[in-house]
Write a protein that holds these residues in place. Structure first.
Motif, PDB file in Angstrom:
ATOM      1  N   TYR A  78       0.850  -1.186   0.000  1.00  0.00           N
ATOM      2  CA  TYR A  78       0.000   0.000   0.000  1.00  0.00           C
ATOM      3  C   TYR A  78       0.887   1.238   0.000  1.00  0.00           C
ATOM      4  O   TYR A  78       1.887   1.297   0.724  1.00  0.00           O
ATOM      5  CB  TYR A  78      -0.883   0.034   1.245  1.00  0.00           C
ATOM      6  N   LEU A  79       0.513   2.215  -0.803  1.00  0.00           N
ATOM      7  CA  LEU A  79       1.194   3.508  -0.832  1.00  0.00           C
ATOM      8  C   LEU A  79       0.167   4.568  -0.491  1.00  0.00           C
ATOM      9  O   LEU A  79      -0.832   4.724  -1.209  1.00  0.00           O
ATOM     10  CB  LEU A  79       1.810   3.768  -2.210  1.00  0.00           C
ATOM     11  N   ASN A  80       0.385   5.261   0.609  1.00  0.00           N
ATOM     12  CA  ASN A  80      -0.530   6.305   1.076  1.00  0.00           C
ATOM     13  C   ASN A  80      -1.971   5.800   1.197  1.00  0.00           C
ATOM     14  O   ASN A  80      -2.921   6.469   0.805  1.00  0.00           O
ATOM     15  CB  ASN A  80      -0.458   7.525   0.169  1.00  0.00           C
ATOM     16  N   GLY A  81      -2.120   4.579   1.699  1.00  0.00           N
ATOM     17  CA  GLY A  81      -3.441   4.019   1.949  1.00  0.00           C
ATOM     18  C   GLY A  81      -4.080   3.293   0.782  1.00  0.00           C
ATOM     19  O   GLY A  81      -5.127   2.670   0.940  1.00  0.00           O
ATOM     20  N   GLN A  82      -3.484   3.339  -0.415  1.00  0.00           N
ATOM     21  CA  GLN A  82      -4.056   2.655  -1.576  1.00  0.00           C
ATOM     22  C   GLN A  82      -3.193   1.458  -1.965  1.00  0.00           C
ATOM     23  O   GLN A  82      -1.972   1.577  -2.064  1.00  0.00           O
ATOM     24  CB  GLN A  82      -4.149   3.603  -2.774  1.00  0.00           C
ATOM     25  N   LYS A  83      -3.841   0.316  -2.180  1.00  0.00           N
ATOM     26  CA  LYS A  83      -3.116  -0.883  -2.593  1.00  0.00           C
ATOM     27  C   LYS A  83      -2.577  -0.670  -4.003  1.00  0.00           C
ATOM     28  O   LYS A  83      -3.331  -0.329  -4.921  1.00  0.00           O
ATOM     29  CB  LYS A  83      -4.031  -2.115  -2.551  1.00  0.00           C
ATOM     30  N   ILE A  84      -1.259  -0.866  -4.163  1.00  0.00           N
ATOM     31  CA  ILE A  84      -0.644  -0.656  -5.478  1.00  0.00           C
ATOM     32  C   ILE A  84      -0.086  -1.929  -6.098  1.00  0.00           C
ATOM     33  O   ILE A  84       0.174  -1.958  -7.295  1.00  0.00           O
ATOM     34  CB  ILE A  84       0.466   0.415  -5.423  1.00  0.00           C
ATOM     35  N   ASN A  85       0.101  -2.991  -5.282  1.00  0.00           N
ATOM     36  CA  ASN A  85       0.722  -4.180  -5.850  1.00  0.00           C
ATOM     37  C   ASN A  85       0.589  -5.369  -4.908  1.00  0.00           C
ATOM     38  O   ASN A  85       0.351  -5.217  -3.714  1.00  0.00           O
ATOM     39  CB  ASN A  85       2.207  -3.917  -6.113  1.00  0.00           C
ATOM     40  N   GLU A  86       0.753  -6.582  -5.469  1.00  0.00           N
ATOM     41  CA  GLU A  86       0.935  -7.816  -4.731  1.00  0.00           C
ATOM     42  C   GLU A  86       2.298  -8.351  -5.145  1.00  0.00           C
ATOM     43  O   GLU A  86       2.554  -8.534  -6.336  1.00  0.00           O
ATOM     44  CB  GLU A  86      -0.158  -8.836  -5.071  1.00  0.00           C
ATOM     45  N   VAL A  87       3.163  -8.601  -4.175  1.00  0.00           N
ATOM     46  CA  VAL A  87       4.536  -9.015  -4.459  1.00  0.00           C
ATOM     47  C   VAL A  87       4.756 -10.408  -3.899  1.00  0.00           C
ATOM     48  O   VAL A  87       4.404 -10.678  -2.748  1.00  0.00           O
ATOM     49  CB  VAL A  87       5.537  -8.017  -3.840  1.00  0.00           C
ATOM     50  N   TYR A  88       5.367 -11.276  -4.703  1.00  0.00           N
ATOM     51  CA  TYR A  88       5.568 -12.677  -4.321  1.00  0.00           C
ATOM     52  C   TYR A  88       7.021 -12.995  -3.968  1.00  0.00           C
ATOM     53  O   TYR A  88       7.400 -14.152  -3.889  1.00  0.00           O
ATOM     54  CB  TYR A  88       5.085 -13.596  -5.451  1.00  0.00           C
ATOM     55  N   THR A  89       7.831 -11.963  -3.756  1.00  0.00           N
ATOM     56  CA  THR A  89       9.229 -12.142  -3.366  1.00  0.00           C
ATOM     57  C   THR A  89       9.506 -11.360  -2.087  1.00  0.00           C
ATOM     58  O   THR A  89       8.821 -10.385  -1.788  1.00  0.00           O
ATOM     59  CB  THR A  89      10.182 -11.653  -4.474  1.00  0.00           C
ATOM     60  N   ALA A  90      10.526 -11.787  -1.345  1.00  0.00           N
ATOM     61  CA  ALA A  90      10.847 -11.133  -0.077  1.00  0.00           C
ATOM     62  C   ALA A  90      11.568  -9.802  -0.275  1.00  0.00           C
ATOM     63  O   ALA A  90      11.538  -8.947   0.590  1.00  0.00           O
ATOM     64  CB  ALA A  90      11.701 -12.061   0.784  1.00  0.00           C
ATOM     65  N   ALA A  91      12.212  -9.615  -1.413  1.00  0.00           N
ATOM     66  CA  ALA A  91      12.893  -8.354  -1.714  1.00  0.00           C
ATOM     67  C   ALA A  91      12.342  -7.813  -3.027  1.00  0.00           C
ATOM     68  O   ALA A  91      12.158  -8.552  -3.992  1.00  0.00           O
ATOM     69  CB  ALA A  91      14.398  -8.570  -1.813  1.00  0.00           C
ATOM     70  N   PHE A  92      12.066  -6.526  -3.049  1.00  0.00           N
ATOM     71  CA  PHE A  92      11.521  -5.915  -4.252  1.00  0.00           C
ATOM     72  C   PHE A  92      11.799  -4.419  -4.230  1.00  0.00           C
ATOM     73  O   PHE A  92      12.298  -3.882  -3.234  1.00  0.00           O
ATOM     74  CB  PHE A  92      10.020  -6.187  -4.385  1.00  0.00           C
ATOM     75  N   MET A  93      11.459  -3.756  -5.333  1.00  0.00           N
ATOM     76  CA  MET A  93      11.714  -2.340  -5.453  1.00  0.00           C
ATOM     77  C   MET A  93      10.462  -1.609  -5.917  1.00  0.00           C
ATOM     78  O   MET A  93       9.761  -2.083  -6.806  1.00  0.00           O
ATOM     79  CB  MET A  93      12.851  -2.121  -6.454  1.00  0.00           C
ATOM     80  N   LEU A  94      10.170  -0.495  -5.278  1.00  0.00           N
ATOM     81  CA  LEU A  94       9.127   0.405  -5.760  1.00  0.00           C
ATOM     82  C   LEU A  94       9.846   1.483  -6.563  1.00  0.00           C
ATOM     83  O   LEU A  94      10.706   2.179  -6.029  1.00  0.00           O
ATOM     84  CB  LEU A  94       8.364   1.034  -4.589  1.00  0.00           C
ATOM     85  N   ARG A  95       9.490   1.607  -7.835  1.00  0.00           N
ATOM     86  CA  ARG A  95      10.222   2.515  -8.723  1.00  0.00           C
ATOM     87  C   ARG A  95       9.398   3.735  -9.104  1.00  0.00           C
ATOM     88  O   ARG A  95       8.180   3.662  -9.252  1.00  0.00           O
ATOM     89  CB  ARG A  95      10.625   1.785 -10.002  1.00  0.00           C
ATOM     90  N   GLY A  96      10.112   4.835  -9.282  1.00  0.00           N
ATOM     91  CA  GLY A  96       9.508   6.039  -9.834  1.00  0.00           C
ATOM     92  C   GLY A  96       8.461   6.700  -8.968  1.00  0.00           C
ATOM     93  O   GLY A  96       7.466   7.219  -9.491  1.00  0.00           O
ATOM     94  N   LEU A  97       8.660   6.709  -7.664  1.00  0.00           N
ATOM     95  CA  LEU A  97       7.689   7.358  -6.785  1.00  0.00           C
ATOM     96  C   LEU A  97       7.776   8.880  -6.948  1.00  0.00           C
ATOM     97  O   LEU A  97       8.859   9.424  -7.148  1.00  0.00           O
ATOM     98  CB  LEU A  97       7.943   6.978  -5.328  1.00  0.00           C
TER      99      LEU A  97
END
Length: 127
Positions: A78-97
């Protein structure tokens, strides 16, 4: 000759002393932040790093199956209260915020919909 024997004995004493089973404990700055809704203490640790407009996120959750499929689980991001993704790995990157202050919330969920009660929330600032 006695000096050689003494040096050889000293060498073996030092060698035996170095062969202990004491292993160093890894040091980390990952706080153990858990909000367990079930009352059962569970371990969910998160480390993050802001790099420009990207955020690298690393999660450690004991016995949690980060994988697709019916026996797996994922992270609801969730970013600022809105769900943005489901991630299936323990490490990941949020890009271009976008620039500014943001709140990121991570929730561990099993793929069958079962809630684990483990979540982690943190704030970041993108320049």
């Amino acid at each position: 000759m006695p000096q050689r024997i003494m040096m050889l004995c000293l060498f073996f004493v030092v060698l035996l002393g170095a062969c202990g089973n004491d292993k160093p404990t890894p040091q980390t700055n990952m706080p153990n932040v858990v909000h367990a809704m079930t009352g059962v203490s569970k371990s969910f640790q998160v480390k993050h790093r802001v790099k420009g407009k990207d955020v690298l996120i690393e999660c450690v959750a004991a016995n949690f199956p980060f994988q697709k499929g019916k026996n797996g689980g994922h992270i609801n991001v969730y970013l600022n209260g809105q769900k943005i993704n489901e991630v299936y790995t323990a490490a990941f990157m949020l890009r271009g915020l976008p620039a500014g202050k943001h709140v990121i919330r991570l929730e561990l969920v099993y793929n069958d919909g079962k809630i684990t009660g483990m979540l982690h929330e943190f704030s970041i600032t993108i320049p």
